[in-house]
Design a protein around this motif. Structure first.
Motif, mmCIF file in Angstrom:
data_model
loop_
_atom_site.group_PDB
_atom_site.id
_atom_site.type_symbol
_atom_site.label_atom_id
_atom_site.label_comp_id
_atom_site.label_asym_id
_atom_site.label_seq_id
_atom_site.Cartn_x
_atom_site.Cartn_y
_atom_site.Cartn_z
ATOM 1 N N HIS A 170 -21.742 6.095 -34.800
ATOM 2 C CA HIS A 170 -21.160 7.071 -33.878
ATOM 3 C C HIS A 170 -20.720 6.404 -32.584
ATOM 4 C CE1 HIS A 170 -20.159 11.191 -33.759
ATOM 5 N NE2 HIS A 170 -21.154 11.575 -34.522
ATOM 6 N N GLY A 171 -19.964 5.299 -32.741
ATOM 7 C CA GLY A 171 -19.537 4.525 -31.584
ATOM 8 C C GLY A 171 -18.633 5.280 -30.634
ATOM 9 N N ALA A 172 -17.760 6.159 -31.161
ATOM 10 C CA ALA A 172 -16.837 6.887 -30.290
ATOM 11 C C ALA A 172 -17.593 7.793 -29.320
ATOM 12 C CB ALA A 172 -15.860 7.702 -31.136
ATOM 13 N N LEU A 173 -18.604 8.513 -29.831
ATOM 14 C CA LEU A 173 -19.383 9.402 -28.975
ATOM 15 C C LEU A 173 -20.147 8.602 -27.928
ATOM 16 C CD1 LEU A 173 -20.666 12.102 -28.199
ATOM 17 C CD2 LEU A 173 -22.346 11.732 -30.009
ATOM 18 N N LEU A 174 -20.801 7.524 -28.337
ATOM 19 C CA LEU A 174 -21.578 6.722 -27.398
ATOM 20 C C LEU A 174 -20.673 6.053 -26.373
ATOM 21 C CD1 LEU A 174 -24.118 5.161 -29.915
ATOM 22 C CD2 LEU A 174 -24.614 6.861 -28.149
ATOM 23 N N LEU A 175 -19.473 5.623 -26.797
ATOM 24 C CA LEU A 175 -18.533 5.021 -25.855
ATOM 25 C C LEU A 175 -18.072 6.051 -24.824
ATOM 26 C CD1 LEU A 175 -16.804 2.607 -24.977
ATOM 27 C CD2 LEU A 175 -15.047 3.380 -26.598
ATOM 28 N N THR A 176 -17.852 7.281 -25.257
ATOM 29 C CA THR A 176 -17.456 8.344 -24.335
ATOM 30 C C THR A 176 -18.547 8.598 -23.300
ATOM 31 O OG1 THR A 176 -16.093 9.408 -26.028
ATOM 32 C CG2 THR A 176 -16.771 10.755 -24.154
ATOM 33 N N LEU A 177 -19.799 8.668 -23.766
ATOM 34 C CA LEU A 177 -20.914 8.878 -22.831
ATOM 35 C C LEU A 177 -21.030 7.725 -21.841
ATOM 36 C CD1 LEU A 177 -23.678 10.231 -25.259
ATOM 37 C CD2 LEU A 177 -22.139 11.538 -23.805
ATOM 38 N N ALA A 178 -20.850 6.493 -22.333
ATOM 39 C CA ALA A 178 -20.969 5.324 -21.469
ATOM 40 C C ALA A 178 -19.866 5.301 -20.414
ATOM 41 C CB ALA A 178 -20.927 4.051 -22.316
ATOM 42 N N LEU A 179 -18.620 5.589 -20.820
ATOM 43 C CA LEU A 179 -17.506 5.571 -19.868
ATOM 44 C C LEU A 179 -17.622 6.718 -18.863
ATOM 45 C CD1 LEU A 179 -14.491 4.662 -22.197
ATOM 46 C CD2 LEU A 179 -15.663 3.205 -20.529
ATOM 47 N N THR A 180 -18.106 7.874 -19.319
ATOM 48 C CA THR A 180 -18.301 8.996 -18.396
ATOM 49 C C THR A 180 -19.304 8.633 -17.312
ATOM 50 O OG1 THR A 180 -17.823 10.586 -20.152
ATOM 51 C CG2 THR A 180 -18.979 11.415 -18.224
ATOM 52 N N SER A 181 -20.366 7.942 -17.702
ATOM 53 C CA SER A 181 -21.368 7.518 -16.726
ATOM 54 C C SER A 181 -20.803 6.449 -15.791
ATOM 55 C CB SER A 181 -22.606 6.988 -17.451
ATOM 56 O OG SER A 181 -23.531 6.439 -16.532
ATOM 57 N N ALA A 182 -20.163 5.430 -16.346
ATOM 58 C CA ALA A 182 -19.716 4.293 -15.545
ATOM 59 C C ALA A 182 -18.578 4.664 -14.600
ATOM 60 C CB ALA A 182 -19.289 3.148 -16.466
ATOM 61 N N CYS A 183 -17.632 5.452 -15.060
ATOM 62 C CA CYS A 183 -16.433 5.721 -14.260
ATOM 63 C C CYS A 183 -16.611 6.900 -13.312
ATOM 64 C CB CYS A 183 -15.241 5.976 -15.180
ATOM 65 S SG CYS A 183 -14.809 4.552 -16.213
ATOM 66 N N ILE A 184 -17.160 7.999 -13.815
ATOM 67 C CA ILE A 184 -17.245 9.220 -13.016
ATOM 68 C C ILE A 184 -18.626 9.392 -12.397
ATOM 69 C CG2 ILE A 184 -16.837 11.706 -13.025
ATOM 70 C CD1 ILE A 184 -15.175 11.353 -15.511
ATOM 71 N N GLY A 185 -19.653 8.856 -13.049
ATOM 72 C CA GLY A 185 -21.010 8.993 -12.526
ATOM 73 C C GLY A 185 -21.751 10.186 -13.072
ATOM 74 N N ILE A 186 -21.221 10.856 -14.122
ATOM 75 C CA ILE A 186 -21.920 11.982 -14.743
ATOM 76 C C ILE A 186 -22.831 11.420 -15.824
ATOM 77 C CG2 ILE A 186 -21.660 14.091 -16.087
ATOM 78 C CD1 ILE A 186 -19.046 14.589 -14.664
ATOM 79 N N THR A 187 -24.126 11.481 -15.588
ATOM 80 C CA THR A 187 -25.096 10.815 -16.460
ATOM 81 C C THR A 187 -25.934 11.788 -17.285
ATOM 82 O OG1 THR A 187 -26.796 10.837 -14.736
ATOM 83 C CG2 THR A 187 -25.301 8.958 -14.770
#
Length: 471
Positions: free
Chosen positions: A252-269
């Motif tokens: 499920h790399g797409a989902l995990l990548l989305t969560l990681a980018l959301t945290s890194a770029c926007i700060g929503i963790t």
């Protein structure tokens, strides 16, 4: 009322206040962006600088309106207006009684709380008192009177409190103090109380002066979140991806990548942290301790970098120029990415992630969520047991808090198919869905559908009844 009931009531009240504080906090990135883009080295538009400073300068007023609106009962538009008026009354009276204090933010918070809480008391006043207050204006007049009277004790107490808060903020500059703050900040997140802890620190004189100058908040000790949010949590997602490869499951790399980018770029963790909090407490505890370690290291290295919102890449780009030794954030963040990836991979190998209750990551996806927001809201309504099963709904950034009449009618096994990242059943009537950035959109569509069907939806999912007294 029993002691557990009192504790539960207190926690719920603090949660409601924490959620109400999200609105003024979410305005800060817009103000910071306007202020930064208007600088001579960017677009060189002074009007943008003035616009950003205008928002920062009115943050106490925004606090009063947001809190009155967020924790009030009925007639919330009227409450918001009364909150603004009561703030002006309280701050003006305090400035006359005790000039020179930095109490605007606390006045905004107190005015909002008083406005929201005093109104429901007005119908229960003794009849002789109510005779002197016109019927429709009992709540507003009573809350205004309370705010004026509060200015007297506040003028005596606040100087000592301000000094104490400033001292606490200074103590957090030590490595041990920063470590304690970082751990507590993350441990309070599942309860929604981390906003209260953060906003408590904004009440000091230094942060109020920073707001007036359009500078980032918590500049003395907020740097510790950047390595965690921009690097550590993406490292945790990478560890989960590797762990699922090791178990020969769909990664499920797409989902995990989305969560990681959301945290890194926007700060929503929250989508990542809620996964740890509710399915793997040992990982969440490790995450809290690593956050404290990051705060302690940044304090020891004298790294000072504040944040307007949530310590993501956007905040880093806006706050970098006003920081001290901010360039160390990147190498330190890389170390935390490696530390999270190795530690979480090792911990998952010893005790695999339990997903039996929430099914966050499944081996198959039965359906693709509808692209139309209204259709998506309809699909969620079907899984929640239909409109008649809903009693109340509220949104908090990435989460929907929902109260249902019958939890047995909720089809939790199909929530993932609609894009729900995680969920937790708090009790037999309350459910929290972690939906990511779409949470507000879906909540709005559900409310619009409820209005079309003339179905009243409450705003307090943690309360048994939405029938409340208000003005």
């Amino acid at each position: 009322m029993t002691a557990p009931s009192r504790r539960q009531t207190l926690i719920q009240a603090m949660q409601r206040l924490g959620y109400a504080l999200l609105l003024p906090v979410s305005i800060l990135p817009l103000a910071a962006l306007l202020h930064r883009l208007g600088q001579p080295d960017a677009l060189n538009l002074p009007v943008l600088v003035l616009s950003g400073k205008a928002i920062f300068g009115q943050m106490p007023l925004i606090y009063a309106v947001a809190i009155a609106f967020g924790i009030g009962h009925k007639a919330r538009g009227g409450l918001a207006l009364c909150g603004a008026v009561n703030f002006l009354l309280l701050s003006s009276a305090l400035s006359v009684l005790a000039p020179g204090l930095h109490a605007d933010l606390v006045c905004g918070m107190l005015a909002g709380i008083i406005t929201a809480l005093v109104g429901p008391w007005s119908p229960s006043l003794p009849k002789p008192i109510r005779l002197y207050l016109p019927g429709p204006w009992q709540g507003p007049l009573l809350s205004a009177l309370v705010c004026l009277l509060l200015a007297v004790p506040l003028s005596l107490i606040w100087p000592m409190l301000e000094q104490g808060i400033s001292q606490i903020a200074t103590d957090l500059g030590t490595p041990f103090g920063a470590f304690s703050y970082g751990v507590l900040n993350r441990l309070l997140l599942p309860l929604g109380l981390h906003q209260l802890l953060g906003n408590l620190m904004t009440l000091g004189a230094s942060n109020q002066l920073a707001l007036a100058a359009a500078q980032p908040l918590h500049q003395g000790y907020g740097a510790g979140l950047y390595p965690i949010i921009m690097f550590g949590l993406p490292g945790a997602c990478f560890a989960i991806w590797l762990h699922r490869h090791r178990l020969q499951q769909l990664p499920h790399g797409a989902l995990l990548l989305t969560l990681a980018l959301t945290s890194a770029c926007i700060g929503i963790t929250e989508p990542i942290e809620f996964l740890f909090a509710f399915t793997a407490p040992w990982l969440f505890l490790a995450h809290a301790l690593l956050t404290g370690l990051s705060f302690a290291i940044c304090s020891a290295l004298e790294i000072q970098l504040g944040s307007y919102f949530s310590a993501g890449l956007l905040d880093l780009s806006l706050s970098y120029g006003s920081g001290l030794h901010a360039f160390w954030i990147i190498p330190l963040g890389i170390l935390f990415f490696v530390a999270y990836a190795l530690l979480f991979y090792h911990m998952l190998g010893r005790s695999p992630l339990s997903l039996s209750n929430q099914h966050l990551i499944r081996q198959e996806m039965a359906n693709i969520p509808p692209a139309d927001p209204q259709m998506l809201a309809i699909q969620y309504l079907k899984l929640l047991g239909g409109m008649d099963n809903l009693q109340a709904i509220s949104v908090c950034l990435t989460r929907l808090s929902i109260r249902v009449r019958n939890m047995a009618l909720v089809d939790q096994s199909q929530l993932l198919n609609l894009g729900c990242l995680s969920w937790i059943e708090l009790n037999e009537h309350q459910l929290v869905l972690v939906l990511g950035p779409n949470a507000g959109l879906i909540e709005g569509q559900i409310r619009m559908l409820a209005e079309r069907q003339s179905v009243p939806l409450g705003l307090k999912p943690n309360q048994a009844s939405s029938s409340q007294v208000g003005w």
